[in-house]
Design an enzyme around this catalytic site. Structure first.
Site, PDB file in Angstrom:
ATOM      1  N   SER A 577      25.270  41.576  71.900  1.00  0.00           N
ATOM      2  CA  SER A 577      25.258  40.116  71.971  1.00  0.00           C
ATOM      3  C   SER A 577      25.311  39.681  73.431  1.00  0.00           C
ATOM      4  O   SER A 577      25.829  40.411  74.290  1.00  0.00           O
ATOM      5  CB  SER A 577      26.465  39.538  71.218  1.00  0.00           C
ATOM      6  OG  SER A 577      26.615  38.151  71.479  1.00  0.00           O
ATOM      7  N   TYR A 590      35.761  38.718  69.510  1.00  0.00           N
ATOM      8  CA  TYR A 590      34.340  39.023  69.334  1.00  0.00           C
ATOM      9  C   TYR A 590      33.724  39.489  70.661  1.00  0.00           C
ATOM     10  O   TYR A 590      33.012  40.504  70.714  1.00  0.00           O
ATOM     11  CB  TYR A 590      33.624  37.782  68.816  1.00  0.00           C
ATOM     12  CG  TYR A 590      32.142  37.950  68.610  1.00  0.00           C
ATOM     13  CD1 TYR A 590      31.641  38.661  67.525  1.00  0.00           C
ATOM     14  CD2 TYR A 590      31.227  37.375  69.496  1.00  0.00           C
ATOM     15  CE1 TYR A 590      30.276  38.808  67.332  1.00  0.00           C
ATOM     16  CE2 TYR A 590      29.857  37.514  69.320  1.00  0.00           C
ATOM     17  CZ  TYR A 590      29.389  38.230  68.231  1.00  0.00           C
ATOM     18  OH  TYR A 590      28.032  38.367  68.037  1.00  0.00           O
TER      19      TYR A 590
END
Length: 701
Positions: A577, A590
């Site tokens: 990501s 995250y």
């Protein structure tokens, strides 16, 4: 003891047939015959009908031969799978025939006989249909009839079984000469219902499609019934009796999980191959039998069987299964080297001045006592079909040896079929394979939007794909959809919890059993969460680490082990990501886990380089449309963190990008394919590819 009842063949449906024209009836008959592997195998046999149709130029009625075209399959073909040829021109070819040594040149005349500009190439079997005087002709490869055809006393037994209503011809390679001899034999023996070709199959006929079908099926049933009665009367033990007992399933699978990746890698010979496992009762009966070694050495009889399965299989001794590591690789390497040397010697013994060069000398069929059979080919469907053909050969050997003595195809005849110049020309016409043919791709999070898109992209380029996901319902739906589009052979779905070590190991073991190993891993399983640091619970932190860091490590480690066992390199792709490069507000758990993925990929790249294993990262950003992580609370949390409404999220992320463009699952799939395709990225490892429409803070440094 009475013989076991024989399962009936598919019945002709008069109601359906009444709706069909003559070409439609031929297709119906063909599909019906091809629907049962006891009648003929995939791609084997052919059917024909001589029909009266208007000539497209003159409008006058002419006789036209409809016959299955080259390379087709009677069970799955459509009308466009038939060649159509003028019968008067086919009959005129007899004046051009110069004898057996020149018969291959007759194939070059067939295009000149084409009716209505049909582009479907006529097969080598066309003369066998055109020269027989019957309106409807079937040429099938039924196990029961081939068993009789492959017996040492085939001619006498054919007469006995069919009570003189079926003729017999000695082995001859398919072609114009065989067509002539069929016609001559039929003319000399009026009233026949069919002719058995020694070691090959059955020709049968009828005045209508229905009569032809029923005649074909009845002859096969007669052969089946006779064989069953003879076996019962003789109380014959299949293949000389039992020598080995089958391994329990768990032990079998453990052995295969070690064996198959090594076997796959050693037999690759510069091009990836896929494996197919068969542990059916027929196969186990054969590989566990007393007569396994002598019968396997004889090879097959029917040319269609032989073309798919090579001169003979490789039998792997049971002692090999207990080996591990280098000892397993060394012993399998010795067995394969011996097989290749034996095959090369066969080539040298039998080659002719015009023979094509030596082809891949590795075995196609590998027999494993106590386990089953593995078949190896360039793609999964070809491997599976080769296995089906060898099961037909097993059935033939069982029946033939129970009643008489099985006789394989003579070595020179086998070679002349395998290295036939017409077969070579057919191989040379095959289209260039797609870049990922023979490759196995494992995609975690495969039921999600990005996972599906990646799977579809890899499938489009010829790969086989294993979808791993924890959501069984979604997994089943995606697997069914992809299998419908790309074929059942190419797709498997496995439930896998990437946080559970045992589940991950089981998924990789299952991948080995399904395809032989893994070449490309796409780690894509994911969740998303958001919370201010002071509200981030330990449970939330652990959940992110378990799935996004530990899960990626476990899957990567097991794939790495399998790639190392194969010894043919590999490719690992981590879908991380933008948040692994630059932190986002209120997403510490995250972001930290995604950063761990990036560093993990670099570690795989470092340790994998000496083994030819590459590892790279794709960094998406804000893939909202089609992505499962945006269907839950994450969407609400990210909207709140950015002080916007959920409906504005896609526009928000699009507008903050430098290119002002949205990012879709298909964009991530394209990046994953770039890293998977060696012709595009063979020299890329340890790299990061951002797919975020441009985010200055996420530029790699």
């Amino acid at each position: 003891m009475a013989p076991t009842p024989i399962k009936p063949f598919p019945r002709w449906d008069d109601t359906r047939a009444a709706t069909l024209d003559e070409p439609g009836l031929l297709l119906y008959r063909s599909n019906l015959l091809g629907s049962d592997l006891r009648i003929t195998n995939y791609g084997g046999g052919n059917t024909s009908a001589k029909l009266t149709q208007p000539d497209p130029l003159t409008g006058q009625p002419v006789e036209v031969l409809w016959v299955k075209g080259s390379g087709g399959d009677v069970g799955s073909m459509k009308l466009d799978g038939f060649s159509t040829l003028y019968m008067d021109k086919l009959r005129a070819l007899s004046s051009l025939y110069r004898g057996l040594e020149h018969e291959d040149e007759m194939v070059g005349y067939l295009p000149h006989c084409t009716f209505n500009l049909n582009s479907r190439a006529a097969s080598i079997d066309t003369p066998l249909h055109s020269l027989l005087p019957y309106a409807h002709v079937d040429h099938m490869h039924p196990d029961a009839v081939i068993a009789i055809a492959a017996m040492a006393n085939s001619e006498a037994l054919t007469k006995q079984v069919f009570e003189g209503t079926v003729g017999w011809l000695p082995w001859l390679r398919p072609g114009y000469e065989l067509g002539r001899r069929l016609a001559e034999y039929d003319a000399q023996h009026p009233g026949l219902r069919g002719i058995v070709l020694a070691g090959h199959g059955l020709f049968s006929w009828g005045d209508t499609s229905k009569a032809c079908y029923e005649n074909t099926v009845d002859l096969i049933q007669r052969a089946q019934g006779w064989l069953a009665r003879e076996r019962s009367a003789r109380q014959a033990q299949a293949f000389g009796g039992v020598q080995f007992s089958a391994l329990p399933e768990d032990q079998r699978n453990q052995a295969l999980a070690r064996l198959l990746p090594v076997l796959r890698g050693l037999s690759a010979e510069g091009a990836p191959k896929l494996l197919h496992l068969n542990t059916s009762p027929e196969v186990l009966e054969f590989v566990n039998s007393v007569d396994l070694a002598p019968l396997a050495a004889l090879g097959t009889s029917c040319p269609d069987h032989f073309l798919r399965t090579k001169i003979r299989p490789l039998v792997v001794p049971e002692a090999v299964y207990t080996l591990q590591g280098d000892a397993l690789r060394d012993r399998l390497g010795e067995l394969l080297a011996d097989y290749r040397a034996d095959y090369a010697a066969y080539y040298e013994r039998c080659k002719r001045p015009s023979s094509p060069p030596l082809r891949d000398p590795n075995p196609v069929v590998i027999l494993l006592p106590r386990i089953g059979m593995v078949t190896i080919a360039k793609d999964k469907a070809t491997a599976r079909i080769a296995g089906e053909f060898y099961v037909n050969a097993i059935n033939v050997m069982r029946e033939a040896n129970a009643v008489d003595r099985y006789v394989g195809l003579p070595e020179q005849e086998a070679f002349d079929i395998e290295y036939w110049l017409l077969e070579e020309a057919k191989l040379q016409r095959m289209p260039k394979p797609k870049p990922l043919v023979g490759k196995v791709v494992l995609v975690t999070g495969g039921a999600g939007g990005i996972g599906q898109a990646i799977a579809r992209r890899m499938l489009t380029e010829g790969a086989c794909v294993v979808l791993a996901d924890i959501d069984q319902e979604a997994l089943d739906e995606v697997e069914a959809s992809l299998a419908k589009g790309f074929g059942r052979d190419a797709v498997r779905g496995l439930r896998c919890d990437v946080t559970d070590e045992a589940s991950v190991i089981a998924a990789l073991d299952r991948t080995a059993l399904e395809f032989g190993g893994v070449d490309i891993l796409v780690s894509n399983a994911g969740i998303a969460s958001a919370a201010p640091i002071e509200d981030t619970t330990l449970a939330l932190w652990k959940r992110n680490q378990d799935i996004l860091a530990t899960g990626y490590f476990l899957v990567g480690r097991e794939a790495f082990r399998q790639m190392k066992a194969q010894g043919t390199g590999g490719c690992m792709i981590i879908i991380a990501s933008k948040n692994g490069m630059v932190a986002s507000n209120q997403a510490s758990a995250y972001c930290a886990a995604k950063a761990a993925e990036i560093q993990l990929s670099r570690s795989f790249a470092l340790e994998g380089a000496p083994l030819g294993i590459r590892s790279n990262v794709v960094n998406p950003d804000a893939v909202i449309r089609g992505s499962k992580i945006w269907t839950g609370k994450w969407s609400e949390e990210r909207a709140a963190a950015n002080k916007i409404s959920e409906s504005d999220l896609e526009a928000f992320y699009r507008d903050r990008s430098m290119l002002k463009r949205s990012v879709y699952p298909e964009d991530i799939a394209e990046a994953a394919y770039f890293f998977a395709a060696e012709h595009l990225s063979a020299k890329s490892t340890g790299n990061i590819l951002n797919v975020d429409a441009g985010n200055l803070a996420a530029f790699t440094r």
